[in-house]
Scaffold this motif. Structure first.
Motif, PDB file in Angstrom:
ATOM      1  N   ASP A  24       0.824  -1.217   0.000  1.00 47.55           N
ATOM      2  CA  ASP A  24       0.000   0.000   0.000  1.00 47.55           C
ATOM      3  C   ASP A  24       0.853   1.260   0.000  1.00 47.55           C
ATOM      4  O   ASP A  24       0.352   2.354   0.241  1.00 47.55           O
ATOM      5  CB  ASP A  24      -0.936   0.000   1.209  1.00 47.55           C
ATOM      6  N   GLY A  25       2.157   1.101  -0.259  1.00 49.89           N
ATOM      7  CA  GLY A  25       3.050   2.247  -0.277  1.00 49.89           C
ATOM      8  C   GLY A  25       3.812   2.468   1.011  1.00 49.89           C
ATOM      9  O   GLY A  25       4.685   3.329   1.074  1.00 49.89           O
ATOM     10  N   THR A  26       3.518   1.673   2.053  1.00 46.81           N
ATOM     11  CA  THR A  26       4.123   1.922   3.358  1.00 46.81           C
ATOM     12  C   THR A  26       5.297   0.989   3.652  1.00 46.81           C
ATOM     13  O   THR A  26       5.316  -0.169   3.231  1.00 46.81           O
ATOM     14  CB  THR A  26       3.100   1.763   4.493  1.00 46.81           C
ATOM     15  N   ARG A  27       6.247   1.515   4.386  1.00 44.71           N
ATOM     16  CA  ARG A  27       7.374   0.715   4.856  1.00 44.71           C
ATOM     17  C   ARG A  27       6.880  -0.430   5.744  1.00 44.71           C
ATOM     18  O   ARG A  27       7.407  -1.543   5.709  1.00 44.71           O
ATOM     19  CB  ARG A  27       8.328   1.620   5.646  1.00 44.71           C
ATOM     20  N   LYS A  28       5.862  -0.143   6.538  1.00 43.13           N
ATOM     21  CA  LYS A  28       5.320  -1.142   7.465  1.00 43.13           C
ATOM     22  C   LYS A  28       4.853  -2.387   6.707  1.00 43.13           C
ATOM     23  O   LYS A  28       5.181  -3.524   7.079  1.00 43.13           O
ATOM     24  CB  LYS A  28       4.165  -0.533   8.250  1.00 43.13           C
ATOM     25  N   MET A  29       4.108  -2.191   5.618  1.00 43.26           N
ATOM     26  CA  MET A  29       3.600  -3.339   4.867  1.00 43.26           C
ATOM     27  C   MET A  29       4.724  -4.059   4.104  1.00 43.26           C
ATOM     28  O   MET A  29       4.718  -5.286   3.985  1.00 43.26           O
ATOM     29  CB  MET A  29       2.490  -2.915   3.905  1.00 43.26           C
ATOM     30  N   LEU A  30       5.708  -3.304   3.627  1.00 41.88           N
ATOM     31  CA  LEU A  30       6.850  -3.929   2.964  1.00 41.88           C
ATOM     32  C   LEU A  30       7.545  -4.892   3.921  1.00 41.88           C
ATOM     33  O   LEU A  30       7.861  -6.033   3.568  1.00 41.88           O
ATOM     34  CB  LEU A  30       7.819  -2.849   2.481  1.00 41.88           C
ATOM     35  N   ASP A  31       7.764  -4.459   5.141  1.00 44.76           N
ATOM     36  CA  ASP A  31       8.458  -5.308   6.114  1.00 44.76           C
ATOM     37  C   ASP A  31       7.586  -6.458   6.630  1.00 44.76           C
ATOM     38  O   ASP A  31       8.092  -7.551   6.904  1.00 44.76           O
ATOM     39  CB  ASP A  31       8.929  -4.466   7.308  1.00 44.76           C
ATOM     40  N   GLU A  32       6.283  -6.208   6.758  1.00 47.29           N
ATOM     41  CA  GLU A  32       5.397  -7.231   7.315  1.00 47.29           C
ATOM     42  C   GLU A  32       5.113  -8.368   6.334  1.00 47.29           C
ATOM     43  O   GLU A  32       5.012  -9.528   6.738  1.00 47.29           O
ATOM     44  CB  GLU A  32       4.064  -6.599   7.727  1.00 47.29           C
ATOM     45  N   LYS A  33       4.987  -8.028   5.047  1.00 47.44           N
ATOM     46  CA  LYS A  33       4.465  -9.017   4.097  1.00 47.44           C
ATOM     47  C   LYS A  33       5.478  -9.531   3.081  1.00 47.44           C
ATOM     48  O   LYS A  33       5.166 -10.422   2.299  1.00 47.44           O
ATOM     49  CB  LYS A  33       3.248  -8.435   3.373  1.00 47.44           C
ATOM     50  N   TRP A  34       6.692  -8.982   3.098  1.00 50.40           N
ATOM     51  CA  TRP A  34       7.721  -9.360   2.122  1.00 50.40           C
ATOM     52  C   TRP A  34       9.011  -9.732   2.819  1.00 50.40           C
ATOM     53  O   TRP A  34       9.277  -9.305   3.934  1.00 50.40           O
ATOM     54  CB  TRP A  34       7.990  -8.205   1.153  1.00 50.40           C
ATOM     55  N   THR A  35       9.837 -10.493   2.105  1.00 50.75           N
ATOM     56  CA  THR A  35      11.181 -10.794   2.589  1.00 50.75           C
ATOM     57  C   THR A  35      12.072 -10.998   1.371  1.00 50.75           C
ATOM     58  O   THR A  35      11.601 -11.039   0.225  1.00 50.75           O
ATOM     59  CB  THR A  35      11.180 -12.029   3.498  1.00 50.75           C
ATOM     60  N   TYR A  36      13.374 -11.102   1.596  1.00 55.62           N
ATOM     61  CA  TYR A  36      14.260 -11.440   0.484  1.00 55.62           C
ATOM     62  C   TYR A  36      14.074 -12.906   0.099  1.00 55.62           C
ATOM     63  O   TYR A  36      13.899 -13.774   0.962  1.00 55.62           O
ATOM     64  CB  TYR A  36      15.720 -11.216   0.869  1.00 55.62           C
ATOM     65  N   TRP A  37      14.139 -13.172  -1.212  1.00 59.22           N
ATOM     66  CA  TRP A  37      14.122 -14.559  -1.666  1.00 59.22           C
ATOM     67  C   TRP A  37      15.482 -15.195  -1.390  1.00 59.22           C
ATOM     68  O   TRP A  37      16.513 -14.673  -1.835  1.00 59.22           O
ATOM     69  CB  TRP A  37      13.802 -14.649  -3.162  1.00 59.22           C
ATOM     70  N   GLU A  38      15.448 -16.310  -0.692  1.00 59.57           N
ATOM     71  CA  GLU A  38      16.693 -16.980  -0.323  1.00 59.57           C
ATOM     72  C   GLU A  38      17.149 -17.921  -1.429  1.00 59.57           C
ATOM     73  O   GLU A  38      17.219 -19.147  -1.264  1.00 59.57           O
ATOM     74  CB  GLU A  38      16.516 -17.705   1.013  1.00 59.57           C
ATOM     75  N   GLY A  39      17.462 -17.349  -2.582  1.00 59.19           N
ATOM     76  CA  GLY A  39      17.996 -18.111  -3.706  1.00 59.19           C
ATOM     77  C   GLY A  39      19.503 -18.260  -3.597  1.00 59.19           C
ATOM     78  O   GLY A  39      20.138 -17.718  -2.676  1.00 59.19           O
ATOM     79  N   PRO A  40      20.111 -18.978  -4.545  1.00 56.62           N
ATOM     80  CA  PRO A  40      21.550 -19.258  -4.453  1.00 56.62           C
ATOM     81  C   PRO A  40      22.439 -18.027  -4.559  1.00 56.62           C
ATOM     82  O   PRO A  40      23.598 -18.066  -4.163  1.00 56.62           O
ATOM     83  CB  PRO A  40      21.806 -20.209  -5.624  1.00 56.62           C
ATOM     84  N   ARG A  41      21.897 -16.912  -5.084  1.00 52.26           N
ATOM     85  CA  ARG A  41      22.713 -15.724  -5.285  1.00 52.26           C
ATOM     86  C   ARG A  41      22.408 -14.619  -4.265  1.00 52.26           C
ATOM     87  O   ARG A  41      22.919 -13.506  -4.387  1.00 52.26           O
ATOM     88  CB  ARG A  41      22.461 -15.196  -6.708  1.00 52.26           C
ATOM     89  N   LEU A  42      21.604 -14.925  -3.264  1.00 51.58           N
ATOM     90  CA  LEU A  42      21.214 -13.903  -2.292  1.00 51.58           C
ATOM     91  C   LEU A  42      22.449 -13.234  -1.686  1.00 51.58           C
ATOM     92  O   LEU A  42      23.332 -13.896  -1.158  1.00 51.58           O
ATOM     93  CB  LEU A  42      20.370 -14.527  -1.174  1.00 51.58           C
ATOM     94  N   ALA A  43      22.493 -11.895  -1.788  1.00 49.30           N
ATOM     95  CA  ALA A  43      23.602 -11.131  -1.218  1.00 49.30           C
ATOM     96  C   ALA A  43      23.116 -10.080  -0.228  1.00 49.30           C
ATOM     97  O   ALA A  43      23.925  -9.440   0.431  1.00 49.30           O
ATOM     98  CB  ALA A  43      24.396 -10.456  -2.340  1.00 49.30           C
ATOM     99  N   ALA A  44      21.804  -9.898  -0.150  1.00 50.69           N
ATOM    100  CA  ALA A  44      21.225  -8.868   0.715  1.00 50.69           C
ATOM    101  C   ALA A  44      20.856  -9.467   2.072  1.00 50.69           C
ATOM    102  O   ALA A  44      20.670 -10.670   2.211  1.00 50.69           O
ATOM    103  CB  ALA A  44      19.984  -8.283   0.056  1.00 50.69           C
ATOM    104  N   THR A  45      20.758  -8.596   3.067  1.00 46.41           N
ATOM    105  CA  THR A  45      20.344  -9.018   4.403  1.00 46.41           C
ATOM    106  C   THR A  45      19.202  -8.131   4.879  1.00 46.41           C
ATOM    107  O   THR A  45      19.146  -6.946   4.561  1.00 46.41           O
ATOM    108  CB  THR A  45      21.510  -8.926   5.407  1.00 46.41           C
TER     109      THR A  45
END
Length: 240
Positions: A24-45
């Motif tokens: 919905d445009g909010t940081r709160k929803m980004l953090d609550e409903k999404w995460t990084y995909w843990e694929g073989p090339r994941l470099a983000a934390t």
């Protein structure tokens, strides 16, 4: 199927009451409903390094895919995916490409890419079910404008562990119907692209549900107004 989908397509389409809003445009929803995909090339934390920006062509806010871990177009390094997973669903996703050549991607079940790539009109290009269809480039609103994908997806069907029905998708691009009951033959792009990409060259798909994934490729591509409704499509028909 028009009863559940036809009224809500195109830029600005609001989520029906029986759908769930995933951004919905909010940081709160980004953090609550999404995460990084843990694929073989994941470099983000975590926390997610995608950032919230003022909507450049509207009101409110959007998220920018330009995660530093994906600089140089390193897909799979910082892609984000919904924490919820899906089989059959109806999805609405809006994207904005800031500069020519902007690149991202919308992945159905974290497997099958609907391309987001300015300037590419090939089967690897904008709006294509990647490597499966031509790009419906004619429906694109262009750089510096919001665009919308409205999708009904039916997951692959299996019997006794064997694939018996291919996954299938119908899609509107900015309100224009561009793919109808398009079957998808495999996961493209290898193991760094999505789940099952490394199985038998992408042909070894499994019955595991997957999330809606958005791709970071080091470009200023924005997303807003993402909602999903779960479906249970008894027959091999996604038309709406």
């Amino acid at each position: 199927m028009s009863t559940y989908a036809q009224a809500q397509i195109g830029v600005g389409a609001k989520a029906p009451k029986d759908a769930e809003v995933y951004f919905d445009g909010t940081r709160k929803m980004l953090d609550e409903k999404w995460t990084y995909w843990e694929g073989p090339r994941l470099a983000a934390t975590l926390p997610i390094k995608w950032f919230i920006v003022d909507d450049p062509a509207g009101k409110g806010t959007a998220m920018n895919t330009n995660d530093p871990a994906a600089a140089g177009g390193k897909y799979g390094a910082a892609d984000i995916v919904t924490k919820d997973t899906f089989r059959d669903f109806r999805a609405h996703v809006e994207f904005y490409i800031s500069k020519p050549g902007g690149n991202s991607g919308v992945y159905l079940q974290n497997r099958y890419e609907i391309q987001v790539l300015d300037g590419d009109t090939t089967s690897h290009g904008l709006g294509a079910v990647i490597n499966e269809t031509k790009s419906p480039y004619y429906a694109y609103n262009g750089v510096g404008k919001w665009n919308a994908y409205d999708i009904v997806f039916r997951a692959a069907r299996f019997k006794d562990g064997k694939l018996v029905e291919q996954p299938m998708v119908t899609m509107y691009f900015n309100g224009k119907k561009v793919h109808v009951n398009q079957k998808i033959s495999q996961v493209w792009g290898g193991p760094n692209s999505g789940i099952d990409g490394g199985n038998n060259g992408g042909k070894g798909i499994t019955d595991t549900p997957g999330g809606l994934k958005l791709q970071a490729e080091g470009h200023d591509v924005l997303y807003r107004n993402i909602w999903i409704k779960r479906l249970d499509l008894k027959t091999a028909n996604t038309d709406f």
